[in-house]
Design an enzyme around this catalytic site. Sequence first.
Site, short mmCIF file in Angstrom:
data_model
loop_
_atom_site.label_atom_id
_atom_site.label_comp_id
_atom_site.label_asym_id
_atom_site.label_seq_id
_atom_site.Cartn_x
_atom_site.Cartn_y
_atom_site.Cartn_z
N GLN A 86 71.03 7.91 8.63
CA GLN A 86 71.83 7.51 7.47
C GLN A 86 70.97 7.14 6.26
O GLN A 86 71.49 7.07 5.14
CB GLN A 86 72.73 6.33 7.86
CG GLN A 86 73.75 6.74 8.93
CD GLN A 86 74.67 5.61 9.31
OE1 GLN A 86 74.40 4.86 10.24
NE2 GLN A 86 75.79 5.45 8.59
N ARG A 130 67.53 -4.73 11.80
CA ARG A 130 67.92 -3.76 12.81
C ARG A 130 67.93 -2.37 12.17
O ARG A 130 68.69 -2.11 11.24
CB ARG A 130 69.32 -4.09 13.35
CG ARG A 130 69.84 -3.01 14.27
CD ARG A 130 71.23 -3.32 14.86
NE ARG A 130 71.62 -2.20 15.69
CZ ARG A 130 72.75 -1.51 15.54
NH1 ARG A 130 73.65 -1.84 14.63
NH2 ARG A 130 72.99 -0.49 16.33
N HIS A 172 70.74 5.98 17.89
CA HIS A 172 71.91 5.83 17.01
C HIS A 172 72.38 7.24 16.62
O HIS A 172 72.34 7.62 15.46
CB HIS A 172 71.53 4.98 15.78
CG HIS A 172 72.71 4.39 15.05
ND1 HIS A 172 72.84 3.04 14.78
CD2 HIS A 172 73.81 4.97 14.51
CE1 HIS A 172 73.95 2.82 14.10
NE2 HIS A 172 74.56 3.98 13.92
N ASN A 215 73.45 2.57 20.28
CA ASN A 215 74.48 2.13 19.36
C ASN A 215 75.82 2.75 19.72
O ASN A 215 75.96 3.97 19.76
CB ASN A 215 74.15 2.55 17.92
CG ASN A 215 75.23 2.09 16.95
OD1 ASN A 215 75.42 0.89 16.76
ND2 ASN A 215 75.99 3.02 16.38
N GLU A 216 76.79 1.91 19.97
CA GLU A 216 78.19 2.34 20.12
C GLU A 216 78.39 3.58 20.98
O GLU A 216 78.87 4.61 20.50
CB GLU A 216 78.82 2.57 18.74
CG GLU A 216 78.80 1.34 17.86
CD GLU A 216 79.58 1.52 16.56
OE1 GLU A 216 79.95 2.66 16.23
OE2 GLU A 216 79.81 0.52 15.87
N ASN A 222 79.35 -4.88 17.43
CA ASN A 222 79.67 -4.34 16.11
C ASN A 222 81.16 -4.55 15.92
O ASN A 222 81.97 -4.00 16.67
CB ASN A 222 79.38 -2.83 16.05
CG ASN A 222 77.90 -2.50 16.19
OD1 ASN A 222 77.06 -3.38 16.30
ND2 ASN A 222 77.59 -1.22 16.17
N TYR A 235 84.41 -4.35 13.31
CA TYR A 235 85.01 -3.93 12.04
C TYR A 235 86.46 -4.37 11.90
O TYR A 235 86.84 -4.92 10.88
CB TYR A 235 84.85 -2.41 11.85
CG TYR A 235 83.41 -2.06 11.54
CD1 TYR A 235 82.92 -2.15 10.25
CD2 TYR A 235 82.52 -1.72 12.55
CE1 TYR A 235 81.59 -1.91 9.95
CE2 TYR A 235 81.18 -1.47 12.26
CZ TYR A 235 80.72 -1.56 10.96
OH TYR A 235 79.41 -1.34 10.68
N GLU A 246 76.55 -5.43 13.83
CA GLU A 246 77.11 -4.80 12.63
C GLU A 246 78.41 -5.50 12.28
O GLU A 246 79.19 -5.85 13.17
CB GLU A 246 77.46 -3.31 12.84
CG GLU A 246 76.29 -2.38 12.90
CD GLU A 246 76.71 -0.91 13.01
OE1 GLU A 246 77.80 -0.54 12.50
OE2 GLU A 246 75.96 -0.15 13.62
N TRP A 280 76.20 -4.84 8.20
CA TRP A 280 76.11 -3.42 7.88
C TRP A 280 76.55 -3.25 6.45
O TRP A 280 77.72 -3.45 6.18
CB TRP A 280 77.00 -2.57 8.81
CG TRP A 280 76.79 -1.12 8.54
CD1 TRP A 280 77.46 -0.33 7.63
CD2 TRP A 280 75.79 -0.27 9.13
NE1 TRP A 280 76.94 0.94 7.62
CE2 TRP A 280 75.92 1.00 8.52
CE3 TRP A 280 74.79 -0.46 10.09
CZ2 TRP A 280 75.09 2.07 8.86
CZ3 TRP A 280 73.97 0.61 10.42
CH2 TRP A 280 74.13 1.86 9.81
N GLU A 286 77.31 8.05 5.18
CA GLU A 286 78.32 7.53 6.10
C GLU A 286 78.89 8.67 6.95
O GLU A 286 80.08 8.96 6.92
CB GLU A 286 79.39 6.76 5.31
CG GLU A 286 80.54 6.19 6.09
CD GLU A 286 80.18 5.33 7.31
OE1 GLU A 286 79.14 4.65 7.33
OE2 GLU A 286 80.98 5.36 8.27
C1 GBH Z 1 79.49 1.98 12.82
O1 GBH Z 1 80.52 2.66 13.43
C2 GBH Z 1 78.23 2.77 12.95
O2 GBH Z 1 77.39 2.21 13.95
C3 GBH Z 1 77.47 2.94 11.67
O3 GBH Z 1 76.53 3.94 11.81
C4 GBH Z 1 78.45 3.22 10.55
O4 GBH Z 1 77.83 3.58 9.35
C5 GBH Z 1 79.29 1.98 10.36
O5 GBH Z 1 79.88 1.59 11.54
C6 GBH Z 1 80.37 2.13 9.31
O6 GBH Z 1 81.26 3.13 9.67
O7 GBH Z 1 90.94 3.45 12.02
O8 GBH Z 1 91.15 1.65 10.49
O9 GBH Z 1 91.16 1.18 12.83
C7 GBH Z 1 81.79 2.05 13.24
C8 GBH Z 1 82.85 2.68 14.07
C9 GBH Z 1 85.02 3.52 14.14
C10 GBH Z 1 84.69 1.30 13.29
C11 GBH Z 1 86.34 3.58 13.46
C12 GBH Z 1 86.07 1.33 12.67
C13 GBH Z 1 88.31 2.46 12.95
C14 GBH Z 1 88.90 1.83 11.75
N1 GBH Z 1 84.15 2.62 13.45
N2 GBH Z 1 86.91 2.26 13.33
S1 GBH Z 1 90.65 2.04 11.75
#
Ligand code: GBH
Length: 441
Positions: free
Chosen positions: A21, A78, A122, A166-167, A292, A294, A353, A394, A401
């Site tokens: 990335q 990281r 990753h 990673n993930e 991680n 989100y 993250e 992150w 991305e």
């Molecule tokens: C990470 O993945 C990665 O490790 C990283 O490389 C990446 O740049 C970063 O996050 C940002 O994307 O459909 O609205 O419920 C994150 C994996 C998968 C997290 C999709 C959020 C769904 C959001 N993501 N997920 S939603």
Amino acid sequence: MVTRFDLPAGFRWGVSTAAYQIEGAVDEDGRGRSVWDAFCERPGAVKDGESGRIACDHYHRYGEDVELMRGLGLDGYRFSIAWPRVQPTGRGAANPAGLAFYDRLVDELLAAGITPLPTLFHWDLPQELEEGGGWPARDTAHRFVEYTELVADRLGDRVPAWITLNEPFVHMVFGYALGIHAPGHAMMLDALPAGHHQLLGHGLAAALLRERGHQVLIANNLTPVWAATDSPADLAAAEAYDALHNRLFTDPLLLARYPDLSAYGLAEDLGGCVRPGDLDLIAVPLDGLGVNYYNPTRIAAPTDPGLPFTEAEIENVPRTAFGWPVVPDGLRELLVNLRARYGDALPPITITENGCSTDATLDDRFRIDYLSGHLTALAQAHAQGVDVRGYFTWSLMDNFEWAEGYEQRFGLVHVDYATQRRTPKASYAWYRDAISSHHVG
Ligand code: GBH
């Protein structure tokens, strides 16, 4: 004015990135091709036909980037190591020029007082390994250990702790089940061996690293799963989704067993790829679990008979530029539930993250609110008994991305891709102040 977050003494502050990335320089110093180089060449695979060919040119500008990190007052950084720089074909002797880059980076970090926290994988598998079967092939787990050993031989004298993968969930689902990430296979549930073999590679590499006195973590993307309603059908669907997304990875790692996936028509050997003894190899003790986070996921009973769930919208919450729901308390909920489920089998937690995409603005109040909300939730999880050791946001800077190209910007630092000029955003100053008030207080 910055809020001081009530986090434990010794808590570590950091930022996260990943090789493909940010690095660019895809043809330099003997780097081999990765699945992402190949995937980006597929018409329509990545937004606007973009790729990580140049990305943030970090391979040449790492000195400037470490200066930006020093300015934040970070404890840790990281980053990930590109397997095809170290082993261009994924097997055999190391490429010294590729390792030399990470050697320079590690020295530069240490000189800036920042502890390196490398992720070994990753998502950028050497393309030759993909052609030999990729992660669905068991042999890839053994290749991963060999690669790990080469990296540890070179950097192990200065790197105390490692993240293996990673993930693995996202890599399995996006890369192999749905085909929206590299290597772009749409195998649906037949992708499960890609998950199992990643875990096996993790376990074998973790054993090697621990034998050498290193600390080992793995970074999983975990999501609290909310049933859309209290109906038995929605609750069962949420349970099935939780098993697939979260427990498929955390249960074998921490409990040495796979969750019940009978809702997906699967037995415990996941269609035959799990061999006797594998789970003991996977469940090597961990020094930390990388999380991680989100957003939460809301799940309802299936509308399509092919899958045991449907995703439902989370309503009435802010959304990032990507459209992802912003639910800071989901982080507290996730961690408290992990503690309840795994008890003493749960290792200390590091958030590896957490962050959001915004438009190109430098005045990113949205990101400040996002970070502040999530750090508050993390402090609450700590107050509720979760052992939290660090937070790596992150990301340091805007970057490639994946399938979204360069449109989604996750950085504390803005990158103008035409000139490669880096400009700290408002969130950069805010994060620096949050870190220093914690260090002083
Ligand atoms: C990470 O993945 C990665 O490790 C990283 O490389 C990446 O740049 C970063 O996050 C940002 O994307 O459909 O609205 O419920 C994150 C994996 C998968 C997290 C999709 C959020 C769904 C959001 N993501 N997920 S939603």
